[in-house]
Design an enzyme around this catalytic site. Structure first.
Site, PDB file in Angstrom:
ATOM      1  CG  HIS A  75      -0.281   0.012   2.545  1.00 17.13           C
ATOM      2  ND1 HIS A  75       0.059   1.173   3.201  1.00 17.13           N
ATOM      3  CD2 HIS A  75       0.107  -0.989   3.361  1.00 17.13           C
ATOM      4  CE1 HIS A  75       0.612   0.872   4.362  1.00 17.13           C
ATOM      5  NE2 HIS A  75       0.671  -0.438   4.486  1.00 17.13           N
ATOM      6  CG  ASP A  77      -3.114   3.681   2.401  1.00 18.17           C
ATOM      7  OD1 ASP A  77      -2.432   2.677   2.102  1.00 18.17           O
ATOM      8  OD2 ASP A  77      -4.102   3.633   3.162  1.00 18.17           O
ATOM      9  CG  ASP A 108       2.941   0.509   7.613  1.00 14.73           C
ATOM     10  OD1 ASP A 108       2.756  -0.200   6.607  1.00 14.73           O
ATOM     11  OD2 ASP A 108       2.098   0.640   8.515  1.00 14.73           O
ATOM     12  CD  GLU A 142      -2.792  -1.989   5.484  1.00 16.22           C
ATOM     13  OE1 GLU A 142      -2.836  -3.007   6.176  1.00 16.22           O
ATOM     14  OE2 GLU A 142      -2.380  -0.907   5.937  1.00 16.22           O
ATOM     15  CD  GLU A 143      -1.435   2.200   7.419  1.00 19.54           C
ATOM     16  OE1 GLU A 143      -2.141   1.803   8.356  1.00 19.54           O
ATOM     17  OE2 GLU A 143      -0.214   1.949   7.323  1.00 19.54           O
ATOM     18  CD  GLU A 171       1.489  -3.955   5.847  1.00 22.95           C
ATOM     19  OE1 GLU A 171       2.055  -3.239   6.693  1.00 22.95           O
ATOM     20  OE2 GLU A 171       0.602  -3.527   5.081  1.00 22.95           O
ATOM     21  CG  HIS A 356       1.238   3.327  12.086  1.00 24.96           C
ATOM     22  ND1 HIS A 356      -0.088   2.979  12.226  1.00 24.96           N
ATOM     23  CD2 HIS A 356       1.621   2.826  10.902  1.00 24.96           C
ATOM     24  CE1 HIS A 356      -0.477   2.272  11.169  1.00 24.96           C
ATOM     25  NE2 HIS A 356       0.556   2.167  10.347  1.00 24.96           N
TER      26      HIS A 356
HETATM   27 ZN   LIG Z   1       1.227  -1.224   6.342  1.00 21.04          ZN
END
Ligand SMILES: [Zn+2]
Length: 390
Positions: A75, A77, A108, A142-143, A171, A356
């Site tokens: 992903h 995003d 990520d 995805e997030e 991931e 994150h």
């Molecule tokens: Zn991820």
């Protein structure tokens, strides 16, 4: 400027400079298309917008028309950076400081996407396109709610008669160092919202009221009385966590009419969400009285049993890093939960320590080593001897 597709660091930086906070794409897929088309990939931009949800841009890119088809899924995003002033470097600049590439989404998982593109580019430059196909399934959702993302792309693939034979999800699976962990499955997740009903009344006249709270407490006690299981060879024990208990009653002389609670279960492959729903209802019924339950299932548990694909990735990891990775099913959910219905899927990416977080970053050296690992996976998958790892 489009960076060279075989330079994973330049490509990661170009992706980080697109502030693709879900649902925004911010040019991230253009960067990938710009890298993949010159390599011979056919790129399909897929935009989905179900039921008034924000439209999401996705990409399916494929090199070759024959099978087997090795897919990389990921992903573009990212989660919001929070206050950029809390960051050492601009979260969307892609600065390199002391050998670390900083920015939201580096870990990520933009570095992993860049590493896979670079691995494909290097493989094509060294040995030509493989006898089979390499594909990338990249989502921008995805997030977020994951409604207009991987699941819809997979439906589209089925409609078009496209098949995937094996999939690596990028991931950030390594907790501390590159080579530590491959994910071969994930636990499922179900959230329950429980409301217990009664009748409001004066605390001095409880016989004229029906207090729902003792029943609520007994239901929660019953749900948490016993472990759900002991775990098994591939999974930790399942867990039930009460996340909130709410009554919202400001008056100490009033019996409230209702009480609510929420809980989340992370469950292994000894359960399904349907069987857990039945168990939760039966448990609440043993206490009795009026209640309602609402459930939200984020995903079922799944396992790709250790086999050809996990061995292929583990061998590649060991060859490049010297570490034999653990095959694990820990952590939250990922889009692998959708892909597992289509083909064997394992997850391996970069180190996830800062994902994150403020000052998210990856080691530049790890981006290069991850590229080597993915290149070894591609080579191994298409190796003429011993068949494929599908
Ligand atoms: Zn991820």
């Amino acid at each position: 400027m489009t960076p060279s597709p075989s330079d994973p660091v330049a490509l990661t930086r170009a992706l980080v400079r697109c502030p693709s906070v879900t649902p925004a794409d911010a040019g991230a897929l253009d960067v990938l298309v710009g890298a993949l088309e010159p390599l011979g990939f056919t790129c399909h931009r897929l935009r989905f917008d179900e039921d008034g949800t924000p439209p999401i841009d996705n990409l399916y890119a494929r090199l070759g028309g024959a099978g087997p088809n090795l897919c990389f899924a990921g992903h573009t995003d990212v989660v919001p950076p929070g206050d950029p002033r809390d960051w050492t470097a601009d979260p969307f600049a892609g600065d390199i400081i002391d050998g670390k590439l900083h920015g939201r989404g580096t870990s990520d998982m933009k570095a992993a996407i860049a590493a896979f593109v670079a691995a494909a580019a290097r493989r094509i430059a060294a040995k030509g396109a493989p006898a089979g196909s390499i594909s990338l399934l990249i989502t921008g959702d995805e997030e977020g709610p994951a409604i207009n993302g991987t699941r819809k792309v997979l439906d589209w693939l089925v409609e078009k008669g496209e098949t995937l034979d094996a999939c690596v999800v990028g991931e950030p699976t390594n907790p501390n160092y590159l080579g530590e962990m491959i994910k071969v499955g994930r636990r499922g997740s179900i959230t329950g919202h429980l409301t217990v009903h009664g009748t409001q009344g004066h605390v001095a006249y409880p016989h004229l009221a029906d207090n729902p709270l003792p029943r609520l407490v007994r239901m929660l006690a019953a749900l948490t009385a016993e472990p759900l299981d002991q775990g098994n060879a591939h999974f930790q024990p399942s867990t039930l966590a009460i996340t909130t208990i709410d009554v919202g009653n400001p008056a100490d002389n009033v019996i409230p009419a209702k009480g609510t609670a929420s809980f989340n279960i992370r469950f292994n492959d000894e359960h399904t969400s349907d069987r857990l729903k039945d168990w939760i209802k039966r448990t609440c019924d043993t206490v009795g009285g009026p209640y309602d339950l609402k459930f939200r299932v984020s995903g079922e548990s799944f396992l790709t049993p250790p086999g050809a694909l996990s061995a292929l990735v583990a061998d590649a990891v060991e060859r490049v890093t010297g570490h034999r990775p653990e095959l694990s099913t820990t952590g939250g959910t990922s889009d692998a939960r959708f892909i597992k219905a289509h083909c064997p899927v394992v997850e391996f990416g970069i180190v996830g320590q800062t994902m994150h977080k403020v000052d998210e970053h990856v080691a530049v050296a790890d981006v290069e080593r991850l590229t080597d690992i993915y290149e070894a996976v591609i080579d191994g998958f298409f190796a003429p001897t011993g068949g494929t790892a599908a």
